[in-house]
Design an enzyme around this catalytic site. Structure first.
Site, PDB file in Angstrom:
ATOM      1  N   GLY A  84      47.446  42.578  48.015  1.00 27.60           N
ATOM      2  CA  GLY A  84      46.166  42.643  48.723  1.00 27.60           C
ATOM      3  C   GLY A  84      45.454  41.289  48.671  1.00 27.60           C
ATOM      4  O   GLY A  84      45.042  40.744  49.703  1.00 27.60           O
ATOM      5  N   HIS A  85      45.334  40.736  47.462  1.00 21.89           N
ATOM      6  CA  HIS A  85      44.689  39.419  47.325  1.00 21.89           C
ATOM      7  C   HIS A  85      45.441  38.366  48.142  1.00 21.89           C
ATOM      8  O   HIS A  85      44.833  37.526  48.806  1.00 21.89           O
ATOM      9  CB  HIS A  85      44.734  38.939  45.858  1.00 21.89           C
ATOM     10  N   GLY A 136      38.538  42.250  51.044  1.00 23.93           N
ATOM     11  CA  GLY A 136      39.386  43.396  51.376  1.00 23.93           C
ATOM     12  C   GLY A 136      38.553  44.601  51.794  1.00 23.93           C
ATOM     13  O   GLY A 136      37.445  44.811  51.311  1.00 23.93           O
ATOM     14  N   SER A 139      44.150  45.872  41.260  1.00 27.84           N
ATOM     15  CA  SER A 139      44.479  45.329  39.934  1.00 27.84           C
ATOM     16  C   SER A 139      44.448  46.445  38.900  1.00 27.84           C
ATOM     17  O   SER A 139      45.124  46.394  37.882  1.00 27.84           O
ATOM     18  CB  SER A 139      43.475  44.248  39.534  1.00 27.84           C
TER      19      SER A 139
END
Ligand code: PAF
Length: 282
Positions: free
Chosen positions: A36-37, A147, A186
């Site tokens: 995602g990051h 996000g 995370s």
């Protein structure tokens, strides 16, 4: 890639870059990168000359009994991944360099923090809005990418930027999911193998709700109750923090699902508090 710890040093450099006509992109993160990051970095990379990623586990957005001290970190791995994704500057300030001991200035966006995560995490969005403002002032970005998994956070930052005339183009980027459908986070490292196998039902339930709406159901109470039942059956031992259907822009709770709606959920699965959402277009 350069790593900078000192906010003043970064600000001086960024002011210089701006006066040289460089376009700066910022991806604010708390580290422990996942796909995602990395997708946020890739999206920003395409649009700027200088890509800055901040990596700062911001203490002011954690409540007293939350996971600030347990928050996962691996700076070496994050540095390598950032470099592989074309990051020019990794900004890794220490807590003391971001907040003076007598820090007392806060940015609040109360209307957008009233529902969803803001209800059970009363200081969270004040901490987010404040640190994002500080990061914007420090890195002087033209664009910043966030996000959409944290939809409320994104809506709140967009409102803050609008209300305070902050000259940053805030962009949302679609949720990146594991093959199972579980949204990348995370905090997924807190899940046991068993929990991980049922956590994708978070998204499955949201899709079921979307199908119900497509089938003509407009009553939020009925939709939410059905989703709560589905989670209770399919995610054993989970505890629902909220299931809400809101206006995607102002995060107000909808009384009828007859316009564009966001269904957002937060569910505690073992040690992990998982959030997810789905935009429902009626
Ligand atoms: O989404 C996050 O990781 C954090 O809330 C952010 C935006 C980096 C602020 O600390």
């Amino acid at each position: 890639m350069e790593t900078i710890n000192n906010p003043q040093e970064l600000q001086n450099l960024c002011l210089m870059l701006r006066s040289d006509g460089k376009k700066i992109g910022l991806v604010p993160t708390m580290g422990y990168f996942h796909e995602g990051h990395l997708s946020l970095m890739d999206a920003a990379r395409k649009q700027c000359d200088v890509l800055i990623v901040s990596l700062f586990v911001n203490p002011t957005q954690f409540g007293e009994n939350e996971d600030l001290d347990a928050y996962p970190h691996d700076l070496e791995r994050d540095s390598r991944l950032a470099e592989e994704h074309g990051v020019d500057i990794l900004f890794t300030p220490a807590r003391d360099d971001m907040y003076f001991e007598d820090h007392c200035t806060w940015v609040e966006v109360p209307d957008l923090a009233a529902n969803l995560c803001g209800k059970s995490r009363p200081v969270h969005f004040r901490g987010v809005a404040t640190v994002v403002t500080k990061l914007f002032m420090t890195a002087q970005p033209h664009i910043a990418v966030f996000g959409q998994k944290d939809w409320q956070q994104l809506a709140l930052i967009k409102r803050m930027v609008r209300d305070l005339n902050i000259p940053v183009n805030v962009q949302g980027h679609e949720i990146v999911r594991e093959e199972s459908g579980l949204a990348m986070s995370s905090r997924n490292v807190y899940l046991t193998a068993e929990e991980k196998s049922v956590a994708p039902n978070l998204q499955k339930g949201l899709k079921k709700m979307r199908d119900q709406v497509a089938g003509g159901e407009t009553d939020p109470a009925k939709l939410k109750a059905d989703l709560a039942d589905f989670y209770a059956e399919s995610i054993p031992g989970c505890s629902v923090d909220y299931i809400e259907i809101v206006d995607p822009e102002n995060i107000n709770i909808l009384k009828k699902v007859d316009e564009s709606a966001l269904c957002a959920v937060a569910v505690q699965v073992g040690k992990a508090r998982l959030i997810d959402n789905l935009l429902i277009k009626v």
